[in-house]
Every structure is written in C-alpha cells, then in structure tokens.
Design a protein around this motif. Structure first.
Motif, short mmCIF file in Angstrom:
data_model
loop_
_atom_site.label_atom_id
_atom_site.label_comp_id
_atom_site.label_asym_id
_atom_site.label_seq_id
_atom_site.Cartn_x
_atom_site.Cartn_y
_atom_site.Cartn_z
N GLN A 195 5.29 -8.82 4.66
CA GLN A 195 6.34 -9.07 5.65
C GLN A 195 7.69 -8.55 5.18
N GLY A 196 7.68 -7.47 4.41
CA GLY A 196 8.92 -6.86 3.97
C GLY A 196 9.68 -7.66 2.92
N ASP A 197 9.05 -8.66 2.34
CA ASP A 197 9.71 -9.54 1.37
C ASP A 197 9.62 -8.91 -0.03
N TYR A 198 10.78 -8.57 -0.59
CA TYR A 198 10.81 -7.92 -1.90
C TYR A 198 10.36 -8.87 -3.02
N ASP A 199 10.33 -10.16 -2.75
CA ASP A 199 9.84 -11.12 -3.73
C ASP A 199 8.33 -11.29 -3.66
N LYS A 200 7.71 -10.64 -2.66
CA LYS A 200 6.25 -10.71 -2.50
C LYS A 200 5.68 -9.31 -2.69
N LYS A 201 5.82 -8.81 -3.92
CA LYS A 201 5.44 -7.44 -4.25
C LYS A 201 4.09 -7.44 -4.96
N THR A 202 3.21 -6.56 -4.52
CA THR A 202 1.91 -6.38 -5.16
C THR A 202 1.79 -4.95 -5.63
N GLN A 203 1.50 -4.76 -6.91
CA GLN A 203 1.32 -3.40 -7.41
C GLN A 203 -0.10 -2.93 -7.11
N MET A 204 -0.21 -1.73 -6.57
CA MET A 204 -1.51 -1.16 -6.24
C MET A 204 -2.18 -0.59 -7.49
N VAL A 205 -3.50 -0.47 -7.42
CA VAL A 205 -4.26 0.00 -8.58
C VAL A 205 -3.95 1.45 -8.88
N ARG A 206 -3.86 2.27 -7.83
CA ARG A 206 -3.59 3.69 -8.03
C ARG A 206 -2.10 3.96 -8.20
N THR A 207 -1.77 4.90 -9.05
CA THR A 207 -0.39 5.36 -9.13
C THR A 207 -0.07 6.13 -7.85
N PRO A 208 1.21 6.40 -7.57
CA PRO A 208 1.53 7.20 -6.38
C PRO A 208 0.80 8.54 -6.36
N GLU A 209 0.71 9.19 -7.51
CA GLU A 209 0.04 10.49 -7.59
C GLU A 209 -1.46 10.35 -7.32
N GLU A 210 -2.07 9.32 -7.89
CA GLU A 210 -3.50 9.10 -7.69
C GLU A 210 -3.79 8.74 -6.23
N ALA A 211 -2.93 7.93 -5.63
CA ALA A 211 -3.12 7.56 -4.22
C ALA A 211 -3.03 8.79 -3.33
N LEU A 212 -2.07 9.65 -3.60
CA LEU A 212 -1.91 10.87 -2.80
C LEU A 212 -3.16 11.73 -2.85
N LYS A 213 -3.69 11.94 -4.03
CA LYS A 213 -4.89 12.77 -4.18
C LYS A 213 -6.09 12.12 -3.50
N PHE A 214 -6.18 10.82 -3.56
CA PHE A 214 -7.28 10.09 -2.91
C PHE A 214 -7.20 10.25 -1.39
N TYR A 215 -6.03 10.04 -0.83
CA TYR A 215 -5.88 10.08 0.62
C TYR A 215 -6.17 11.46 1.21
N GLN A 216 -5.73 12.50 0.53
CA GLN A 216 -5.84 13.81 1.16
C GLN A 216 -7.26 14.38 1.12
N SER A 217 -8.20 13.60 0.62
CA SER A 217 -9.60 14.02 0.65
C SER A 217 -10.27 13.69 1.99
N PHE A 218 -9.56 12.96 2.87
CA PHE A 218 -10.14 12.56 4.15
C PHE A 218 -9.61 13.44 5.29
N GLU A 219 -10.50 13.92 6.13
CA GLU A 219 -10.12 14.83 7.22
C GLU A 219 -9.20 14.16 8.24
N SER A 220 -9.36 12.87 8.45
CA SER A 220 -8.57 12.18 9.48
C SER A 220 -7.15 11.87 9.02
N VAL A 221 -6.85 12.12 7.75
CA VAL A 221 -5.48 11.93 7.26
C VAL A 221 -4.66 13.18 7.56
N THR A 222 -3.58 13.00 8.34
CA THR A 222 -2.79 14.14 8.79
C THR A 222 -1.47 14.28 8.06
N ARG A 223 -0.91 13.17 7.59
CA ARG A 223 0.33 13.16 6.83
C ARG A 223 0.26 12.02 5.83
#
Length: 233
Positions: free
Chosen positions: A19-47
């Motif tokens: 809900q946009g609360d900066y005190d309710k932050k969860t770190q994701m498993v993938r780094t930003p770079e790893e997430a980017l590479k993961f996402y762009q492997s799917f055809e339905s991802v456009t941006r």
C-alpha cells in the motif's frame, strides 16, 4: 494481454512496498539485474516498469546509475518513474536510452508543465494516477491532492500521452486483486490507453482485466514468483 513487470528500487535493492508504505518494505529474492533478465525471457512482457521509490519520496532522481546499467542490459523498452520533476531529469534518462517516462506528482499539480513536457516528448509520457477511491495522491503516495480522477482526466484528454497508469493504492502489494471496477470505469472515461496497476495476482486477474478492455497490466510482487508465470508465455 501485455505484461509489464515492475522493479521497484530503494538504495539499489529490488523491493516491494505494501500500500505504498515505506515502513512495509520487502526485499525481493532477485537483484534488479536478475529480475530484468528473468522477465525479458517471456514473450508477453512488452516493457519493464522501473520505479525509483526514494526519488518519488524525496522529489529527485536517486537511482540514476543503477537505471543506466539496467538500460544497458535490457532487450526491452524501460518505463521509468520516481522523482521526475524536471525536463532535465527526463532528458538525463532519455540520453541513456530510456524510452518511456512516468510522471506523477508534478504532472498532477502542474498541468502547464505537463502539457509542455508532453509536447517535447510526444507519445513517451505515461501519467501515473495513484489513488485511494477517486482521490489522487502524490509525493510517494503520502499526500492527498484533493483532485479527483474524473475531473483530472478531462484536463489531459487532448494530450499525446503514451497512456495512463492507474494504481489503486489500497490494492497495491496486498495480493487481493486489482480494482477491476474502477479500472474499467476509468477506461471508459478516456481515449487514452489505461494500464492497470496494483494487486494483480495471477493469470485469472489478467484475463478478467482483458475482458474489461484493458490491454496492459503492471505486475509487481506476483511477477517475482515462478507460480505467476505458469501458463504464460
């Protein structure tokens, strides 16, 4: 349905807020770079949707170096938001190859500036409508502008935008599904492309949005899970 996965940044880390609360932050498993590479492997991802959360909060660009690196390694267009309050900030990202820009706070409270910016970057600006009920919020979702969505849409109807990103703040990061009703209502109020954002959980949510005439959805927390992508190419 085009999927636009989100990478939200705080201090170089890939995080999600509830809900946009900066005190309710969860770190994701993938780094930003790893997430980017993961996402762009799917055809339905456009941006790829990238938000500088501290930039949004402090009204200035904070993650410029990291975003520059993401642009270098991405095979897909990036849309960048968070702290974009000046033409100079947009030009900085443009010069590093970023294709689209998400304008929130200043676009809401300074319409002459928005119109001038859109004229300089036609078809490249997404306006971020972040709302609780119909009230638009700004400055990292911390302040109610008192401006309602319906009236604001009338003011921007004639602009050459890339689209409108509608986020129901109460739904964002909660895993309860998006605000289907208001997303569909907004889509009928404007000629602009409406991108759904906030609360998308699974393919069923995407299918329901598509049935309502929505062609694109930003997916945050759910897109980090393998389960979300089952059945999606």
């Amino acid at each position: 349905m085009n999927i636009v996965p989100a990478i939200d940044l705080i201090d170089g880390q890939n995080v999600r807020l509830s809900q946009g609360d900066y005190d309710k932050k969860t770190q994701m498993v993938r780094t930003p770079e790893e997430a980017l590479k993961f996402y762009q492997s799917f055809e339905s991802v456009t941006r790829i949707h990238v938000v500088d959360l501290m930039g949004a909060l402090h009204q200035e660009v904070r993650e410029e170096n990291l975003i520059k690196n993401l642009r270098k390694i991405s095979s897909l267009p990036l849309e960048i938001g968070g702290g974009l309050r000046s033409l100079e900030a947009i030009e900085t990202y443009r010069d590093m190859g970023v294709e689209y820009f998400i304008l929130g706070t200043r676009a809401i409270i300074d319409l002459p500036w928005l119109k001038d910016t859109v004229n300089k970057f036609p078809g490249k600006i997404f306006v971020g409508l972040d709302a609780k009920d119909n009230d638009i919020y700004v400055n990292g979702w911390t302040e109610n502008t008192g401006i309602v969505i319906d009236e604001y849409l009338k003011e921007i109807e004639d602009l050459n935008l890339a689209g409108i990103i509608y986020t129901d703040i109460n739904k964002d990061g909660m895993g309860q599904g998006p605000n289907f009703e208001n997303t569909a209502r907004i889509n009928k109020l404007t000629r602009h492309k409406v991108v759904a954002s906030g609360g998308v959980r699974n393919k069923a949510d995407l299918d329901r949005l598509e049935s309502l005439g929505i062609e694109e959805a930003i997916v945050g927390k759910a897109s980090h899970t393998e389960a979300f992508w089952e059945g999606i190419r």
